[in-house]
Design a protein around this motif. Structure first.
Motif, PDB file in Angstrom:
ATOM      1  N   TYR A  38      78.234  57.666 -10.124  1.00 16.25           N
ATOM      2  CA  TYR A  38      76.948  57.802 -10.017  1.00 16.25           C
ATOM      3  C   TYR A  38      75.915  56.480 -10.102  1.00 16.25           C
ATOM      4  N   LYS A  77      81.948  57.583 -14.623  1.00 10.96           N
ATOM      5  CA  LYS A  77      80.873  57.850 -14.497  1.00 10.96           C
ATOM      6  C   LYS A  77      79.854  56.923 -13.823  1.00 10.96           C
ATOM      7  N   SER A  90      81.323  65.939 -12.606  1.00 15.72           N
ATOM      8  CA  SER A  90      80.716  66.024 -13.401  1.00 15.72           C
ATOM      9  C   SER A  90      81.514  67.132 -14.387  1.00 15.72           C
ATOM     10  N   SER A 134      80.446  66.064  -6.464  1.00 18.06           N
ATOM     11  CA  SER A 134      79.851  65.674  -7.546  1.00 18.06           C
ATOM     12  C   SER A 134      79.943  66.734  -8.623  1.00 18.06           C
ATOM     13  N   GLN A 135      79.977  67.995  -8.182  1.00 15.24           N
ATOM     14  CA  GLN A 135      80.009  69.047  -9.393  1.00 15.24           C
ATOM     15  C   GLN A 135      81.448  68.766 -10.198  1.00 15.24           C
TER      16      GLN A 135
END
Length: 253
Positions: A215, A211, A32, A28-29
Motif C-alpha cells: 500500500y 502491508k 488484504s 489488492s483484495q
C-alpha cells in the motif's frame, strides 16, 4: 517510501505500459485477505500462548489450546470473510439488475442521471452531450457507469471462495509459528515462551512491512506499528492470565 524519478515515471506512462497495467486484474483484495488473516492468526494464537503461560499452564495445555483455537478461529474467520465478500457481490448484482430494469423502462430518466452526474464534474454544452451519447450508446458501459457513479460500487469481481481460502491459509500459517517452540523437547517453559514471542514479533513486523510495501506506506513505520499492536494484545492476554492465576491461586498444569 522511495520516490520514482521522472524518467522512470515517463516509462511507466508510455501507452503500451498503461494498457498493460489497466489490463491486469487487481490483486489488492487477495493481499488484504492475506494480511488480515495473517495478523489475526498470529495475534490470536500468541495471545492464547501468553494468557496460558501467564496462568501457569503446561506446554501440552498451551499446545492443545493454541491449535484448537487456530483451526476453529481460522475457520470462523474464513467463513465470515466468505459471507462478507459474497454479500458485497450480491449487492453489486442486485444493483446491476435494478439499473438494467430502469434503463429498459425509463431510458430518458437514466440519460438525465448520466447528464447530471457529469455536469457535476464540470462538463457542459456539446462536450457533456457527447459524453452522455457515448455512454448511453453502450448498454454495458451505461450500467457500469451508473453502478460506479450513482451507487459508488466497485466493479472489481472478487471470489468469496478465494477470499475465504486465502484468509484461512494465512491465519493457520502465521498462527502456527508461535506454537512451534512448545513442540520442541528439552526446552524449559520460559525458554519456549521467549522463543514463541520472538517468532511472533518477527511475524508481526514482517506482515507490517508487507502491508507497507503493497500500500506504498513507509516500510519501517508500518512494520513497527503492526509489531506494537500485536505486542499490546499479547501483553494484555498475559496480564489477564497472570491475574486469574493470582486470583484463584496455584499452578494449573
Amino acid at each position: 517510501m522511495k520516490k520514482t524519478g521522472r524518467k522512470a515515471l515517463l516509462k511507466e506512462h508510455s501507452p503500451e505500459n498503461i494498457a498493460r497495467r489497466l489490463a491486469q486484474k487487481p490483486e489488492s483484495q487477495k493481499v488484504s485477505d492475506f494480511v488480515l488473516g495473517a495478523i489475526d492468526g498470529c495475534i490470536t494464537t500468541f495471545a492464547i500462548v501468553s494468557g496460558a503461560f501467564g496462568a501457569g499452564f503446561s506446554p501440552l495445555v498451551i499446545l492443545v489450546m493454541g491449535f484448537a483455537n487456530l483451526l476453529a478461529d481460522g475457520f470462523s474467520m474464513a467463513v465470515s470473510n466468505y459471507e462478507a465478500v459474497d454479500a458485497q457481490r450480491k449487492h453489486l448484482e442486485a444493483a446491476r439488475r435494478t439499473e438494467e430494469r430502469h434503463i429498459k423502462l425509463v431510458p430518458e430518466g437514466e440519460r438525465e442521471e448520466v447528464r447530471q452526474i457529469f455536469a457535476s464534474k464540470g462538463f457542459s454544452g456539446a462536450t457533456l452531450e457527447k459524453i452522455v451519447t457515448t455512454i448511453t450508446a453502450n448498454r454495458k458501459l451505461w450500467v457500469e457507469t451508473m453502478l460506479a457513479e450513482e451507487y459508488g460500487l466497485s466493479l472489481e469481481r472478487f471470489s468469496p471462495v478465494t477470499s475465504a481460502l486465502v484468509t484461512f491459509a494465512a491465519f493457520v500459517a502465521a498462527g502456527t509459528l508461535p506454537l512451534l517452540p512448545f513442540v520442541l523437547p528439552g526446552l524449559a517453559l520460559p525458554t519456549q515462551f521467549v522463543a514463541s514471542g520472538i517468532l511472533a514479533g518477527l511475524i508481526f513486523f514482517a506482515i507490517g512491512m508487507l502491508k507497507g510495501l503493497v500500500y506504498s506506506q513507509q516500510l519501517l513505520r508500518s512494520g513497527v506499528t503492526t509489531f506494537l499492536m500485536g505486542s499490546a494484545a499479547a501483553a494484555l492476554a498475559f496480564l489477564v492470565g497472570y491475574l486469574l492465576r493470582l486470583l484463584f491461586g496455584g499452578e494449573i498444569s
